[in-house]
Design an enzyme around this catalytic site. Structure first.
Site, PDB file in Angstrom:
ATOM      1  N   ASP A 232     -28.901  11.818  -2.414  1.00  0.00           N
ATOM      2  CA  ASP A 232     -28.615  13.184  -2.251  1.00  0.00           C
ATOM      3  C   ASP A 232     -27.370  13.508  -2.956  1.00  0.00           C
ATOM      4  OD1 ASP A 232     -29.459  13.046   1.244  1.00  0.00           O
ATOM      5  OD2 ASP A 232     -30.640  12.746  -0.236  1.00  0.00           O
ATOM      6  N   ASP A 387     -38.223  18.754   6.251  1.00  0.00           N
ATOM      7  CA  ASP A 387     -36.960  18.321   6.810  1.00  0.00           C
ATOM      8  C   ASP A 387     -37.346  18.528   8.395  1.00  0.00           C
ATOM      9  OD1 ASP A 387     -35.035  19.682   4.160  1.00  0.00           O
ATOM     10  OD2 ASP A 387     -35.807  17.435   4.572  1.00  0.00           O
TER      11      ASP A 387
END
Ligand code: 1PR
Length: 531
Positions: A232, A387
């Site tokens: 990330d 998500d």
């Protein structure tokens, strides 16, 4: 001097980097004359069959390619370039191939295996070849939905086959002409060794006997489960691009953005430790603009110089209007990422907005990022990043969403839950569930699902098996399990209890809690096929 046929359709930077890594210099085909005069030509076929043939037609390269191949000058085709040797493909009906080989390339038949085949499989060799003289049944990287078989009259071309629900041609060779369905430039050191054999000068008569030539009954090859390292990435408060990690998507620790390392260095480490793929997620892409967010493109360019396994990049893949009012389509953004070294792009928030519209109208517009990018680059280049977070309900009747009976009851003892999709990095819930998103994106042309889970993210408590099973059963494209890995055993569990084709982790690798080699060993010891 190696000559590369780059018709500007996508990530062949990695082929270029692989050739340089092997110590050779490379030049691009500029005219059809170069195709005939090149000492050794490499043609990486990237994108859909139709778009490859259309670009060859546009540049006047079809006749010279046919002439070069027929005159047995050194030629190496990769992926769609092997398929282009045939008369055509079901992927693009009515589009003629080079017709060097008879027959049509066809889509994988329906089976319990997901399509596209994305991952590491091996090849069975059917004849001697100097290209495979150091090959020893290792796994090679495949990413395709269509496969070739040879007609009887072309049997002399048969070099290698692979099994994926059915047997297909993974390599052809005759004299100085060869082509592979797999990507040698994305198959780690084994792939580089095969590529190197092509780059080395060799006369046709010196056919080195490959020690792995198999005759008689061939054992079926098996695709490996993939272990993916995820980085990330975002800028920290000083503006430096760092690898960070959320804990249920909260990346801040005492107000500071967690800094777990530098993207390019970490990616190289994971490649060397045996990661099967590397994923970069630009987690503030929903508000940054990747074309101006040059560091992300630079990270890809530098990573692809030393990492020879597939790279996925997500975050901010959607249309933009920059500060000067210049408009960029999602395809423009994705194309910039492919040219910078990405093999797959992943779309998060924009996929939710697209699917909400698709569910409302029931119509495909052909204008969404998913449709545009998969049309040009093929379904296998488009990953959907989900998500989701759990929403508990007392009974399925309480909601129209796809619920499941959970073994983990909610705070008030609720026995059912559904998984709500979110956008903007988990900041905003949508009236959309993970099954609706995944099935609609498959219908719109996506090739793979990256299935995160906000509740499990960063908890080291293991994957959310119920979520993975629910989505895996709903689609026929590969699913990457993600979020929550805390030990090698969690990888064994997810592959033994679900049909996920891959499992992704971030925190345990960044915090050096579990090396990738330990994950691979645990999988192997428990009978899970690995690379
Ligand atoms: O919406 O298209 O711009 O894409 C944004 C991308 O960035 C999406 O792929 C989204 O999942 C990701 N993202 C956005 N915010 C966050 C955050 O953490 N605040 N990352 C974020 C989500 C991704 C991985 C993985 C596992 C591994 N995390 O880290 O999901 O959770 O973690 P673990 O092994 O440490 O448990 P767009």
């Amino acid at each position: 001097m190696i000559t590369l046929l780059d018709y500007g359709a996508g990530n062949i930077r990695s082929v270029r980097n692989a050739i340089k890594q092997l110590g050779y210099s490379v030049q691009d085909v500029k005219s059809s004359a170069d195709i005939l005069q090149a000492e050794r030509l490499i043609f990486p076929g990237v994108g859909s069959y139709g778009s490859v043939m259309e670009r060859l037609q546009r540049d006047g390269f079809i006749e010279p390619l046919i002439e070069r191949i027929r005159s047995d000058k050194p030629f190496l085709g990769i992926c769609v370039a092997l398929q282009a040797l045939f008369e055509g493909s079901e992927e693009s009906p009515g589009v003629a191939g080079l017709s060097i080989l008879k027959g049509q390339v066809k889509r994988f038949k329906e089976s319990d295996l997901s399509v596209p085949q994305i991952g590491w499989n091996s090849v069975n060799l059917h004849k001697e070849s100097p290209l495979f003289s150091s090959y020893n049944d290792e796994k090679l990287y495949f990413v395709h939905s269509y496969r070739a078989t040879l007609m009887e009259e072309d049997r002399e071309w048969l070099l290698a086959t692979t099994n994926y629900g059915e047997e297909f041609v993974s390599g052809v060779e005759l004299g100085n002409v060869a082509a592979f369905q797999f990507h040698p430039e994305k198959s780690g050191k084994v792939g580089l060794a095969i590529l190197e054999k092509y780059l080395q000068e060799r006369a046709v008569e010196t056919l080195t006997v490959s020690s792995q030539v198999k005759t008689g009954k061939l054992s079926e090859t098996r695709i490996a489960k993939r272990v993916i390292a995820c980085l990330d990435v975002r800028s920290n408060d000083n503006g430096d691009l760092v690898v960070t990690k959320g804990d249920q998507y909260d990346v801040r620790d005492a107000g500071e953005v967690r800094n777990l390392g530098k993207p390019v260095e970490l990616a190289k480490r994971y490649y060397e430790e045996g990661a099967d793929e590397i994923t970069f997620l630009n987690i503030t892409g929903f508000r940054d603009f990747p074309m101006q967010d040059q560091p992300m493109l630079e990270v890809l360019r530098r990573t692809s110089e030393n990492v020879f396994v597939p790279l996925t990049i997500g975050g901010g893949i959607r249309e933009f209007t920059d500060s000067n009012g210049k408009q960029y389509t999602a395809l423009d953004v994705a194309s910039e990422y492919f040219r910078s070294g990405a093999d797959k792009i992943s779309i998060g928030s924009d996929a939710c907005y697209t699917v909400e519209e698709y569910l409302r109208t029931g119509k495909k517009t052909g204008k969404s990022a998913i449709e545009q990018i998969s049309f040009v680059y093929g379904a296998q280049a488009v990953v959907i990043s989900v998500d989701p977070r759990r929403v508990y309900v007392k009974s399925p009747e309480e909601t129209t969403h796809n619920t499941l009976k959970t073994a983990l009851p909610g705070p008030d003892g609720e026995e059912y839950c559904w998984y709500q999709c979110t956008v903007k990095g988990g900041r905003e819930g949508r009236d959309l569930d993970a099954v609706q998103l995944a099935t609609s994106c498959e219908a719109l042309g996506a090739g793979e699902i990256l299935l995160n889970c906000i509740d499990k993210d960063g908890t080291n408590s293991g994957f959310d098996m119920e979520l993975i099973k629910q989505v895996r059963e709903a689609v026929s494209i590969p699913v990457i399990a993600s979020s929550g890995a805390g030990s090698a055993a969690h990888f064994v569990d997810v592959f033994q209890e679900t049909d996920a084709e891959a499992a992704l982790a971030a925190g345990i690798f960044h915090r050096r809690e579990v090396p990738i080699s330990e994950v691979k060993k645990a999988l192997h010891d428990n009978g899970v096929e690995i690379r």
